[in-house]
Design a protein around this motif. Structure first.
Motif, PDB file in Angstrom:
ATOM      1  N   TYR A  15      -8.875   4.032  -0.477  1.00  0.00           N
ATOM      2  CA  TYR A  15     -10.190   4.512  -0.049  1.00  0.00           C
ATOM      3  C   TYR A  15     -10.147   5.105   1.351  1.00  0.00           C
ATOM      4  O   TYR A  15     -11.104   5.713   1.801  1.00  0.00           O
ATOM      5  N   ASP A  16      -9.047   4.923   2.063  1.00  0.00           N
ATOM      6  CA  ASP A  16      -8.907   5.430   3.425  1.00  0.00           C
ATOM      7  C   ASP A  16      -7.688   6.347   3.490  1.00  0.00           C
ATOM      8  O   ASP A  16      -6.654   5.966   4.041  1.00  0.00           O
ATOM      9  N   PRO A  17      -7.795   7.566   2.924  1.00  0.00           N
ATOM     10  CA  PRO A  17      -6.630   8.446   2.910  1.00  0.00           C
ATOM     11  C   PRO A  17      -6.273   8.898   4.324  1.00  0.00           C
ATOM     12  O   PRO A  17      -7.154   9.069   5.168  1.00  0.00           O
ATOM     13  N   PRO A  18      -4.980   9.076   4.597  1.00  0.00           N
ATOM     14  CA  PRO A  18      -4.576   9.512   5.934  1.00  0.00           C
ATOM     15  C   PRO A  18      -4.982  10.963   6.174  1.00  0.00           C
ATOM     16  O   PRO A  18      -5.122  11.749   5.239  1.00  0.00           O
ATOM     17  N   VAL A  19      -5.156  11.296   7.442  1.00  0.00           N
ATOM     18  CA  VAL A  19      -5.479  12.681   7.803  1.00  0.00           C
ATOM     19  C   VAL A  19      -4.194  13.491   7.676  1.00  0.00           C
ATOM     20  O   VAL A  19      -3.171  13.168   8.274  1.00  0.00           O
ATOM     21  N   SER A  20      -4.255  14.536   6.863  1.00  0.00           N
ATOM     22  CA  SER A  20      -3.107  15.421   6.682  1.00  0.00           C
ATOM     23  C   SER A  20      -3.651  16.830   6.467  1.00  0.00           C
ATOM     24  O   SER A  20      -4.861  17.053   6.481  1.00  0.00           O
ATOM     25  N   ALA A  21      -2.753  17.768   6.260  1.00  0.00           N
ATOM     26  CA  ALA A  21      -3.178  19.157   6.043  1.00  0.00           C
ATOM     27  C   ALA A  21      -4.062  19.275   4.801  1.00  0.00           C
ATOM     28  O   ALA A  21      -4.952  20.118   4.743  1.00  0.00           O
ATOM     29  N   ILE A  22      -3.844  18.408   3.831  1.00  0.00           N
ATOM     30  CA  ILE A  22      -4.639  18.462   2.597  1.00  0.00           C
ATOM     31  C   ILE A  22      -5.995  17.790   2.785  1.00  0.00           C
ATOM     32  O   ILE A  22      -7.002  18.246   2.245  1.00  0.00           O
ATOM     33  N   THR A  23      -6.052  16.699   3.551  1.00  0.00           N
ATOM     34  CA  THR A  23      -7.296  15.929   3.655  1.00  0.00           C
ATOM     35  C   THR A  23      -8.142  16.264   4.871  1.00  0.00           C
ATOM     36  O   THR A  23      -9.265  15.777   4.967  1.00  0.00           O
ATOM     37  N   TRP A  24      -7.650  17.086   5.800  1.00  0.00           N
ATOM     38  CA  TRP A  24      -8.464  17.330   7.003  1.00  0.00           C
ATOM     39  C   TRP A  24      -9.812  17.956   6.692  1.00  0.00           C
ATOM     40  O   TRP A  24     -10.790  17.667   7.380  1.00  0.00           O
ATOM     41  N   PRO A  25      -9.967  18.813   5.669  1.00  0.00           N
ATOM     42  CA  PRO A  25     -11.324  19.314   5.376  1.00  0.00           C
ATOM     43  C   PRO A  25     -12.302  18.196   5.007  1.00  0.00           C
ATOM     44  O   PRO A  25     -13.491  18.278   5.313  1.00  0.00           O
ATOM     45  N   LEU A  26     -11.806  17.143   4.368  1.00  0.00           N
ATOM     46  CA  LEU A  26     -12.680  16.017   4.027  1.00  0.00           C
ATOM     47  C   LEU A  26     -13.164  15.292   5.274  1.00  0.00           C
ATOM     48  O   LEU A  26     -14.270  14.753   5.302  1.00  0.00           O
ATOM     49  N   TRP A  27     -12.333  15.248   6.297  1.00  0.00           N
ATOM     50  CA  TRP A  27     -12.690  14.555   7.534  1.00  0.00           C
ATOM     51  C   TRP A  27     -13.575  15.421   8.415  1.00  0.00           C
ATOM     52  O   TRP A  27     -14.461  14.917   9.101  1.00  0.00           O
ATOM     53  N   ILE A  28     -13.369  16.734   8.432  1.00  0.00           N
ATOM     54  CA  ILE A  28     -14.102  17.610   9.348  1.00  0.00           C
ATOM     55  C   ILE A  28     -15.417  18.117   8.739  1.00  0.00           C
ATOM     56  O   ILE A  28     -16.345  18.453   9.479  1.00  0.00           O
TER      57      ILE A  28
ATOM     58  N   ARG B 157       0.841  -1.203   0.000  1.00  0.00           N
ATOM     59  CA  ARG B 157       0.000   0.000   0.000  1.00  0.00           C
ATOM     60  C   ARG B 157       0.873   1.249   0.000  1.00  0.00           C
ATOM     61  O   ARG B 157       0.627   2.200  -0.754  1.00  0.00           O
ATOM     62  N   ASP B 158       1.906   1.261   0.833  1.00  0.00           N
ATOM     63  CA  ASP B 158       2.807   2.420   0.886  1.00  0.00           C
ATOM     64  C   ASP B 158       3.486   2.644  -0.466  1.00  0.00           C
ATOM     65  O   ASP B 158       3.634   3.783  -0.909  1.00  0.00           O
ATOM     66  N   TRP B 159       3.886   1.564  -1.133  1.00  0.00           N
ATOM     67  CA  TRP B 159       4.508   1.682  -2.447  1.00  0.00           C
ATOM     68  C   TRP B 159       3.525   2.295  -3.453  1.00  0.00           C
ATOM     69  O   TRP B 159       3.892   3.181  -4.234  1.00  0.00           O
ATOM     70  N   LEU B 160       2.281   1.828  -3.424  1.00  0.00           N
ATOM     71  CA  LEU B 160       1.280   2.366  -4.350  1.00  0.00           C
ATOM     72  C   LEU B 160       0.942   3.817  -4.037  1.00  0.00           C
ATOM     73  O   LEU B 160       0.746   4.626  -4.940  1.00  0.00           O
ATOM     74  N   VAL B 161       0.889   4.166  -2.751  1.00  0.00           N
ATOM     75  CA  VAL B 161       0.618   5.557  -2.372  1.00  0.00           C
ATOM     76  C   VAL B 161       1.776   6.445  -2.807  1.00  0.00           C
ATOM     77  O   VAL B 161       1.561   7.563  -3.301  1.00  0.00           O
ATOM     78  N   ASP B 162       3.008   5.974  -2.649  1.00  0.00           N
ATOM     79  CA  ASP B 162       4.161   6.750  -3.122  1.00  0.00           C
ATOM     80  C   ASP B 162       4.115   6.942  -4.634  1.00  0.00           C
ATOM     81  O   ASP B 162       4.481   7.998  -5.147  1.00  0.00           O
ATOM     82  N   ARG B 163       3.648   5.931  -5.322  1.00  0.00           N
ATOM     83  CA  ARG B 163       3.620   5.979  -6.781  1.00  0.00           C
ATOM     84  C   ARG B 163       2.449   6.795  -7.336  1.00  0.00           C
ATOM     85  O   ARG B 163       2.613   7.570  -8.273  1.00  0.00           O
ATOM     86  N   TYR B 164       1.249   6.611  -6.755  1.00  0.00           N
ATOM     87  CA  TYR B 164       0.044   7.244  -7.303  1.00  0.00           C
ATOM     88  C   TYR B 164      -0.569   8.316  -6.409  1.00  0.00           C
ATOM     89  O   TYR B 164      -1.517   8.977  -6.814  1.00  0.00           O
ATOM     90  N   GLY B 165      -0.094   8.454  -5.192  1.00  0.00           N
ATOM     91  CA  GLY B 165      -0.654   9.430  -4.260  1.00  0.00           C
ATOM     92  C   GLY B 165      -1.679   8.790  -3.345  1.00  0.00           C
ATOM     93  O   GLY B 165      -2.144   7.667  -3.580  1.00  0.00           O
ATOM     94  N   ALA B 166      -2.044   9.505  -2.287  1.00  0.00           N
ATOM     95  CA  ALA B 166      -2.971   8.978  -1.276  1.00  0.00           C
ATOM     96  C   ALA B 166      -4.356   8.721  -1.849  1.00  0.00           C
ATOM     97  O   ALA B 166      -5.150   7.994  -1.258  1.00  0.00           O
ATOM     98  N   TRP B 167      -4.649   9.294  -3.005  1.00  0.00           N
ATOM     99  CA  TRP B 167      -5.974   9.135  -3.599  1.00  0.00           C
ATOM    100  C   TRP B 167      -6.246   7.695  -3.992  1.00  0.00           C
ATOM    101  O   TRP B 167      -7.390   7.280  -4.122  1.00  0.00           O
ATOM    102  N   VAL B 168      -5.194   6.886  -4.179  1.00  0.00           N
ATOM    103  CA  VAL B 168      -5.362   5.505  -4.617  1.00  0.00           C
ATOM    104  C   VAL B 168      -6.031   4.641  -3.552  1.00  0.00           C
ATOM    105  O   VAL B 168      -6.624   3.621  -3.859  1.00  0.00           O
TER     106      VAL B 168
END
Length: 137
Positions: free
Chosen positions: A100-113, A87-98
């Motif tokens: 269905y459970d993206p990690p909470v980060s500065a970019i994704t926190w609006p999606l969670w909140i 999973r980490d290899w695929l996320v490094d290659r294609y991004g967290a969008w690949v």
């Protein structure tokens, strides 16, 4: 009539040219011999998004790219990597969008909140609406 047939042939031919001439990936539709490794690969494939279909997991998609991704997942699991490493290899290659459970980060926190904020707003609006309705009675 000749031009009509030519036009019809040209209109129907783009799907033929859209098909890939490459053979499918070796492990795209073939399960691993080890049932434990196949189960781990299958569980991971259900958690990964098809980059072409976007609404399907790579386990469910028939897109050639999803087949390539399934094959890579099986190859890496068969080689001894853990699902987390794959999973980490695929996320490094294609991004967290690949995933269905993206990690909470500065970019994704609006999606969670956002759902929490919308729920609080809906409760606040409904409460005000019910109070006005009660006061009018």
């Amino acid at each position: 009539m000749k031009y009509f047939c030519l036009l019809l042939a040209l209109m129907l031919s783009p799907p033929v040219f859209a098909q890939t001439g490459l053979p499918p990936a070796p492990l795209a539709d073939r399960q691993l011999d080890d049932p434990v490794k196949e189960a781990a690969a299958r569980n991971l494939m259900e958690e990964l998004r098809c980059l072409k279909c976007q609404s399907q997991s790579i386990a469910d998609s028939n897109a050639p790219m999803a087949g390539d991704m399934r094959s890579k997942v099986r190859e890496r699991i068969a080689a001894g990597e853990t699902p987390e490493q794959v999973r980490d290899w695929l996320v490094d290659r294609y991004g967290a969008w690949v995933t269905y459970d993206p990690p909470v980060s500065a970019i994704t926190w609006p999606l969670w909140i956002a759902p929490v904020i919308l729920l609080i707003l809906a409760i606040w609006l409904a409460r005000g609406r019910f109070r006005r309705k009660k006061d009018n009675e």
